[in-house]
Motif scaffolding. Structure first.
Motif, PDB file in Angstrom:
ATOM      1  N   ALA A 126       0.845  -1.198   0.000  1.00 49.32           N
ATOM      2  CA  ALA A 126       0.000   0.000   0.000  1.00 49.32           C
ATOM      3  C   ALA A 126       0.881   1.250   0.000  1.00 49.32           C
ATOM      4  CB  ALA A 126      -0.926  -0.013   1.209  1.00 49.32           C
ATOM      5  N   ALA A 127       1.899   1.249   0.846  1.00 47.38           N
ATOM      6  CA  ALA A 127       2.785   2.412   0.934  1.00 47.38           C
ATOM      7  C   ALA A 127       3.511   2.644  -0.397  1.00 47.38           C
ATOM      8  CB  ALA A 127       3.793   2.229   2.067  1.00 47.38           C
ATOM      9  N   ARG A 128       4.046   1.567  -0.958  1.00 45.61           N
ATOM     10  CA  ARG A 128       4.764   1.698  -2.227  1.00 45.61           C
ATOM     11  C   ARG A 128       3.825   2.136  -3.345  1.00 45.61           C
ATOM     12  NH1 ARG A 128       9.862  -0.338  -2.492  1.00 45.61           N
ATOM     13  NH2 ARG A 128      10.021   1.276  -4.065  1.00 45.61           N
ATOM     14  N   LEU A 130       1.502   4.056  -3.177  1.00 42.60           N
ATOM     15  CA  LEU A 130       1.229   5.499  -3.057  1.00 42.60           C
ATOM     16  C   LEU A 130       2.440   6.326  -3.474  1.00 42.60           C
ATOM     17  CD1 LEU A 130      -0.654   5.353   0.342  1.00 42.60           C
ATOM     18  CD2 LEU A 130      -1.636   6.189  -1.798  1.00 42.60           C
ATOM     19  N   GLY A 131       3.483   5.665  -3.925  1.00 38.78           N
ATOM     20  CA  GLY A 131       4.657   6.391  -4.414  1.00 38.78           C
ATOM     21  C   GLY A 131       5.758   6.572  -3.384  1.00 38.78           C
ATOM     22  N   MET A 132       5.578   5.968  -2.200  1.00 37.45           N
ATOM     23  CA  MET A 132       6.633   6.098  -1.188  1.00 37.45           C
ATOM     24  C   MET A 132       7.837   5.251  -1.589  1.00 37.45           C
ATOM     25  SD  MET A 132       4.810   6.012   2.512  1.00 37.45           S
ATOM     26  CE  MET A 132       3.076   6.349   2.561  1.00 37.45           C
ATOM     27  N   THR A 133       9.006   5.715  -1.221  1.00 36.51           N
ATOM     28  CA  THR A 133      10.201   4.902  -1.432  1.00 36.51           C
ATOM     29  C   THR A 133      10.234   3.819  -0.361  1.00 36.51           C
ATOM     30  OG1 THR A 133      11.508   6.257   0.058  1.00 36.51           O
ATOM     31  CG2 THR A 133      11.493   6.918  -2.260  1.00 36.51           C
ATOM     32  N   GLN A 136      10.839   5.413   2.971  1.00 37.67           N
ATOM     33  CA  GLN A 136       9.669   6.102   3.528  1.00 37.67           C
ATOM     34  C   GLN A 136       8.646   5.098   4.057  1.00 37.67           C
ATOM     35  OE1 GLN A 136       8.740   8.323  -0.005  1.00 37.67           O
ATOM     36  NE2 GLN A 136       9.663  10.219   0.757  1.00 37.67           N
ATOM     37  N   TYR A 140       7.560   5.368   7.989  1.00 34.53           N
ATOM     38  CA  TYR A 140       6.240   5.848   8.389  1.00 34.53           C
ATOM     39  C   TYR A 140       5.223   4.734   8.598  1.00 34.53           C
ATOM     40  CZ  TYR A 140       8.095  10.369   7.052  1.00 34.53           C
ATOM     41  OH  TYR A 140       8.870  11.488   6.965  1.00 34.53           O
ATOM     42  N   VAL A 141       5.426   3.602   7.928  1.00 37.05           N
ATOM     43  CA  VAL A 141       4.395   2.567   7.957  1.00 37.05           C
ATOM     44  C   VAL A 141       4.850   1.307   8.695  1.00 37.05           C
ATOM     45  CG1 VAL A 141       2.936   1.063   6.533  1.00 37.05           C
ATOM     46  CG2 VAL A 141       3.354   3.436   5.836  1.00 37.05           C
ATOM     47  N   PRO A 144       6.899   1.883  12.732  1.00 42.22           N
ATOM     48  CA  PRO A 144       6.040   2.208  13.873  1.00 42.22           C
ATOM     49  C   PRO A 144       5.197   1.019  14.327  1.00 42.22           C
ATOM     50  CG  PRO A 144       5.884   3.924  12.207  1.00 42.22           C
ATOM     51  CD  PRO A 144       6.691   2.805  11.599  1.00 42.22           C
TER      52      PRO A 144
END
Lengths: 225, 239
Positions: A126-128, A130-133, A136, A140-141, A144
């Protein structure tokens, strides 16, 4: 020889001083261990084979050899490698904290790795998506959520580390156990003294356990993740 | 908008995609149907490189998706909604939505929040902004996930069986959000088992089986008059 509980009362303040040093040594080792552990866990999960192999070698070495030997390796090894003529003042504290930190880094790496791997792959996707490296997504995901799951095993590791810090008495660091031993040498009252030393350790490990339980409750209240 | 040429994908020795060719135009809603294991999800996941194609070419919005290209740049333009929502459980609905705009697009916080609240209103969840995912129903979670993808202002939206994990009574609320998006002119590729949605919203239906496109065409053509026997067999089972 009768048991003399007086020596216990008389030596409470000195023992407390030793206990404080034990706490300080453990805290220093924990700080080093957590940093090394995080990097080693990430290296262990790296796509690059060389990086992964390095992390595995590190972890295997520090988990597969006795801490006591590692303490000696660091304590005597560093001056040899750096070709020191004499040891600097208070060098044993640096060496002791470093040896324990290096050792716990290997255990903490495995704890973090398990935590990171326990997070569902869908989270990264999901994070990737959304364009996150990768970095990132981790920051952030994944981390935590992973940290929260690692709190109980981390607590165990901190407790083990605190107890193992008694091994530092071997390089003449005047932590709790060393202090107790010195007093026994002076008073010939091993049973009451070592019982008291054990009690001091017990109180400190209990405090860590309580703190861990508190953190778990506090971080767990928002979600089930 | 999306051009796929001779796309092959292997998982180990298993060939899951056996040469897919297709062209998806701007504002088109393409619905991909087919039995499980036919490769439709893998196809979709190749479009934003969640799966690495073994062979073939994919061009998204004029940018070839080869290994040199910055994959993250493509992913910013292509939103994806998953079967299992994949909301971030440690963040509220609103935080889920504004994370990527802040981190990836470097939007300022106030603006991201404002946009996030608008998106929540759009999917009918304005009052759930501060709820954590585990306090939301499946349908609500999926709507937040759609809003999260939209927050990046994508040009293309991919839906990977977005309603398959939902209780029946919640399918409708998610489909209606998807219909709104289609009506607004979003380019969409939708893998689904919802034939009603395919018929009503789809501009084109692609039927996949065994890793290839068996048949494609306008929804009425494919549903009323399937030409391929595999399509006929599949449709007779589910309609």
């Amino acid at each position: 020889m009768g048991m003399n509980w007086h020596v216990v009362v008389d030596n409470m303040p000195i023992l407390a001083k030793g206990a404080l040093l034990t706490l300080e040594l453990t805290a220093g080792a924990v700080a080093i261990g957590v940093i090394i552990g995080l990097f080693m866990a990430l290296a262990r999960l790296s796509k690059r084979k060389v990086v992964r192999a390095g992390a595995i070698a590190y972890i295997d070495f520090f988990r597969g050899t006795p801490l006591l030997v590692q303490i000696f390796l660091v304590y005597f090894g560093i001056p040899m490698l750096l070709k020191w003529q004499t040891m600097p003042d208070n060098y044993q504290y640096t060496a002791g904290i470093l040896a324990m930190g290096l050792n716990s880094g290997a255990y903490i790496a495995e704890i973090f790795r398990a935590g990171i791997q326990s997070i569902d792959r869908g989270q990264t996707e999901a994070a990737r998506s959304l364009g996150m490296t990768q970095a990132q997504a981790l920051r952030y995901v994944i981390l935590p959520q992973a940290f929260k799951r690692t709190i109980p095993p981390l607590g165990n590791e901190f407790i083990a580390l605190l107890k193992d810090s008694s091994l530092l008495s071997i390089i003449a660091i005047q932590e709790l156990f060393y202090t107790g031993k010195i007093i026994v040498g002076r008073t010939y009252q091993p049973l009451p003294m070592y019982l008291t030393v054990a009690l001091y350790y017990l109180v400190m490990t209990q405090l860590i356990a309580q703190w861990v339980a508190y953190m778990e409750r506090r971080l767990g209240k928002n979600d089930l993740g | 908008m999306i051009l796929v040429k001779d796309l092959h994908k292997y998982f180990g020795k298993l060939e899951v995609l056996k040469g897919i060719n297709c062209h998806i135009k701007e504002k088109e809603v393409v619905v991909v149907i087919g039995p499980s294991g036919s490769g439709k999800s893998t196809f979709l996941r190749c479009l934003n490189k969640l799966e690495e194609p073994t062979r073939g070419e994919i061009t998204v919005d004029g940018i070839p998706l080869n290994s040199d290209v910055n994959v993250n740049a493509i992913r910013r333009e292509v939103g994806m909604v998953f079967q299992r929502f994949n909301l971030f459980p440690h963040m509220t609905a609103l935080e889920n939505i504004i994370l990527a705009p802040e981190v990836v697009r470097k939007s300022n916080k106030a603006e991201a929040r404002k946009n996030g609240m608008e998106l929540l209103a759009k999917v009918g969840l304005y009052d759930k902004a501060d709820e954590y995912p585990d306090r939301l129903s499946g349908g609500q979670q999926q709507r937040v996930a759609i809003a999260r993808a939209l927050a990046m202002k994508p040009k293309i939206m991919l839906f990977d069986e977005a309603t398959s994990a939902l209780d029946p009574e919640m399918v409708g609320e998610v489909l209606s959000v998807m219909k709104d998006l289609a009506r607004e002119g979003m380019t969409m590729v939708v893998v689904t088992h919802e034939m009603g949605f395919a018929r009503e919203v789809g501009d084109r239906v692609i039927f996949m089986d065994e890793g290839i496109i068996m048949e494609e065409g306008k929804p009425n053509e494919v549903f009323e008059n399937p030409k391929n026997p595999r399509t006929q067999a599949f449709l007779s089972k589910i309609l």
